[in-house]
Write a protein that holds these residues in place. Structure first.
Motif, PDB file in Angstrom:
ATOM      1  N   PRO A  52       0.829  -1.202   0.000  1.00 10.89           N
ATOM      2  CA  PRO A  52       0.000   0.000   0.000  1.00 10.89           C
ATOM      3  C   PRO A  52       0.862   1.251   0.000  1.00 10.89           C
ATOM      4  N   ALA A  53       0.220   2.399  -0.032  1.00 14.81           N
ATOM      5  CA  ALA A  53       0.950   3.671  -0.028  1.00 14.81           C
ATOM      6  C   ALA A  53       1.445   4.042   1.360  1.00 14.81           C
ATOM      7  N   VAL A  54       0.921   3.402   2.406  1.00 13.68           N
ATOM      8  CA  VAL A  54       1.331   3.686   3.773  1.00 13.68           C
ATOM      9  C   VAL A  54       1.942   2.446   4.386  1.00 13.68           C
ATOM     10  N   GLY A  55       2.642   2.635   5.505  1.00 14.79           N
ATOM     11  CA  GLY A  55       3.275   1.498   6.159  1.00 14.79           C
ATOM     12  C   GLY A  55       3.234   1.625   7.669  1.00 14.79           C
ATOM     13  N   VAL A  56       3.633   0.553   8.341  1.00 17.45           N
ATOM     14  CA  VAL A  56       3.711   0.490   9.796  1.00 17.45           C
ATOM     15  C   VAL A  56       5.138   0.107  10.174  1.00 17.45           C
ATOM     16  N   GLU A  57       5.704   0.813  11.154  1.00 21.99           N
ATOM     17  CA  GLU A  57       7.056   0.503  11.583  1.00 21.99           C
ATOM     18  C   GLU A  57       7.207   0.779  13.082  1.00 21.99           C
ATOM     19  N   ASN A  58       8.373   0.398  13.624  1.00 19.56           N
ATOM     20  CA  ASN A  58       8.693   0.630  15.035  1.00 19.56           C
ATOM     21  C   ASN A  58       7.620   0.047  15.960  1.00 19.56           C
ATOM     22  N   VAL A  59       7.261  -1.192  15.729  1.00 19.75           N
ATOM     23  CA  VAL A  59       6.197  -1.831  16.500  1.00 19.75           C
ATOM     24  C   VAL A  59       6.771  -2.375  17.813  1.00 19.75           C
ATOM     25  N   VAL A  60       6.177  -1.985  18.952  1.00 23.75           N
ATOM     26  CA  VAL A  60       6.604  -2.473  20.259  1.00 23.75           C
ATOM     27  C   VAL A  60       5.378  -2.826  21.087  1.00 23.75           C
ATOM     28  N   ALA A  61       5.594  -3.607  22.130  1.00 25.04           N
ATOM     29  CA  ALA A  61       4.556  -3.900  23.113  1.00 25.04           C
ATOM     30  C   ALA A  61       5.045  -3.437  24.466  1.00 25.04           C
ATOM     31  N   GLN A  62       4.161  -2.789  25.234  1.00 23.14           N
ATOM     32  CA  GLN A  62       4.511  -2.293  26.555  1.00 23.14           C
ATOM     33  C   GLN A  62       3.390  -2.611  27.530  1.00 23.14           C
ATOM     34  N   LYS A  63       3.752  -2.983  28.753  1.00 20.83           N
ATOM     35  CA  LYS A  63       2.756  -3.292  29.778  1.00 20.83           C
ATOM     36  C   LYS A  63       2.038  -2.034  30.255  1.00 20.83           C
ATOM     37  N   ALA A  64       2.698  -0.887  30.200  1.00 23.43           N
ATOM     38  CA  ALA A  64       2.109   0.391  30.589  1.00 23.43           C
ATOM     39  C   ALA A  64       2.716   1.462  29.704  1.00 23.43           C
ATOM     40  N   ASN A  81      -4.917  -5.207  33.839  1.00 21.92           N
ATOM     41  CA  ASN A  81      -5.305  -6.290  32.932  1.00 21.92           C
ATOM     42  C   ASN A  81      -5.189  -5.900  31.461  1.00 21.92           C
ATOM     43  N   THR A  82      -4.493  -4.782  31.199  1.00 23.83           N
ATOM     44  CA  THR A  82      -4.358  -4.285  29.832  1.00 23.83           C
ATOM     45  C   THR A  82      -2.901  -3.979  29.528  1.00 23.83           C
ATOM     46  N   GLN A  83      -2.502  -4.243  28.291  1.00 29.40           N
ATOM     47  CA  GLN A  83      -1.187  -3.858  27.790  1.00 29.40           C
ATOM     48  C   GLN A  83      -1.381  -3.226  26.431  1.00 29.40           C
ATOM     49  N   TYR A  84      -0.281  -2.750  25.821  1.00 22.94           N
ATOM     50  CA  TYR A  84      -0.436  -1.883  24.665  1.00 22.94           C
ATOM     51  C   TYR A  84       0.577  -2.229  23.571  1.00 22.94           C
ATOM     52  N   VAL A  85       0.081  -2.306  22.352  1.00 20.47           N
ATOM     53  CA  VAL A  85       0.935  -2.415  21.168  1.00 20.47           C
ATOM     54  C   VAL A  85       0.941  -1.041  20.503  1.00 20.47           C
ATOM     55  N   VAL A  86       2.131  -0.483  20.315  1.00 17.60           N
ATOM     56  CA  VAL A  86       2.274   0.870  19.763  1.00 17.60           C
ATOM     57  C   VAL A  86       3.120   0.793  18.503  1.00 17.60           C
ATOM     58  N   PHE A 134      -2.821   0.034  20.416  1.00 21.34           N
ATOM     59  CA  PHE A 134      -3.857  -0.982  20.558  1.00 21.34           C
ATOM     60  C   PHE A 134      -3.868  -1.498  21.993  1.00 21.34           C
ATOM     61  N   PRO A 135      -4.901  -1.199  22.794  1.00 21.87           N
ATOM     62  CA  PRO A 135      -5.039  -1.832  24.102  1.00 21.87           C
ATOM     63  C   PRO A 135      -5.505  -3.279  23.921  1.00 21.87           C
ATOM     64  N   VAL A 136      -4.797  -4.210  24.550  1.00 20.55           N
ATOM     65  CA  VAL A 136      -5.147  -5.633  24.441  1.00 20.55           C
ATOM     66  C   VAL A 136      -5.072  -6.254  25.830  1.00 20.55           C
ATOM     67  N   PRO A 137      -5.704  -7.419  26.031  1.00 21.54           N
ATOM     68  CA  PRO A 137      -5.640  -8.066  27.350  1.00 21.54           C
ATOM     69  C   PRO A 137      -4.206  -8.408  27.740  1.00 21.54           C
ATOM     70  N   SER A 138      -3.953  -8.431  29.048  1.00 20.82           N
ATOM     71  CA  SER A 138      -2.632  -8.790  29.574  1.00 20.82           C
ATOM     72  C   SER A 138      -2.779  -9.867  30.640  1.00 20.82           C
TER      73      SER A 138
END
Length: 287
Positions: A52-64, A81-86, A134-138
């Protein structure tokens, strides 16, 4: 605010950082599972489909995560009970970024962060717009988490999360307790309010402690916020101190309330003395 000073001390083998949330330029680092992955590390994504014309990079997961807002306020999200993918979005309009979802083989999660403080949020975890959070279950143990573009042009194109982020999602989160919070009973309008706190990691997991200290002020639209941060091994304690310049404090009957929110929560009332106006230039208070 140039009058702020940061005093850091800790017990155990600790790495420390405390700062003003409005300067949200952190680059967290740490072992897999701690939630402190570096946003600048190679994302390790595996795109599939028509590019596509756009992309996603620097993907990390953090508990807070921390977040930054306009007019000096912001905060932290430390839901147990939540963690985050940024992630950051490349080649996208800041006003109208494309839509993405985070999906596993059985679940789909939308990007967004609710119940935040401040006028307009412009950054999360050191990322500025355009970004995804993205908030997701932890914890979340899955074999192939991926970010998928849902727009018509490039819809179905996916980016697999790096292995380190996937490991972090499956790891347990640390837990903390407040051992002490020390705040002066009173402060002058032109004095520093020194705040000290000590926390203990009461879990079996090394982790990153996050909290935000809020000082009510009339000089901006939102309360002034300061992030308190430390990497605390399991069973260890960390002590942190920071100075907040009291000028502009919003008071009720001469009393202001300092609040702490995050992995620990507390509040303290402070008498703001209008007659005490000492600063670096003078030590005499007016009559």
């Amino acid at each position: 605010m140039n009058r702020r000073r940061l005093i850091v001390s800790c017990s155990g083998c600790l790495a420390a950082l405390a700062g003003c949330l409005t300067e949200s330029t952190e680059t967290p680092t740490g072992p897999a599972g701690s939630g402190n992955e570096s946003p600048t590390e190679p994302p390790g994504t595996t795109p599939t489909g028509q590019p596509p014309a756009v992309g996603v990079e620097n993907v990390v997961a953090q508990k807070a995560v921390t977040y930054s807002s306009v007019y000096g306020s912001g905060g932290v999200r430390t839901d147990p009970n939540t963690q985050y993918v940024v992630a950051s979005i490349t080649d996208a309009s800041k006003r109208n970024p494309p839509e993405f979802v985070l999906e596993t083989d059985s679940q789909t999660f939308e990007s967004g962060l609710s119940n935040t403080r401040g006028y307009t949020r412009y950054g999360v975890a050191g990322y500025t717009r355009p970004y995804l959070v993205f908030p997701v279950p932890s914890p979340l143990s899955v074999s192939n988490p991926r970010i998928r573009l849902t727009e018509r042009d490039g819809a179905g194109y996916t980016w697999s999360l790096p292995e380190r982020a996937t490991e972090t999602l499956a790891a347990p989160a640390p837990r903390f307790e407040l051992e002490s919070l020390t705040v002066p009973d009173s402060v002058g309008r032109r004095e520093d309010l020194t705040v000290s706190l000590t926390v203990r990691n009461v879990s079996d997991t090394d982790g990153r402690f996050l909290a935000a200290a809020y000082w009510p002020t009339t000089t901006v639209d939102d309360d002034e916020s300061h992030v308190v941060e430390a990497t605390v091994p399991a069973g260890e304690t960390a002590a942190r101190s920071l100075d907040i310049y009291a000028r502009g404090a919003e008071t009720a009957d001469g009393v202001a309330t300092l609040t702490v929110e995050g992995h620990v929560s507390a509040s303290r009332t402070v008498q703001v003395d209008e007659r005490r106006r000492t600063d670096d230039r003078t030590t005499e208070a007016p009559p």
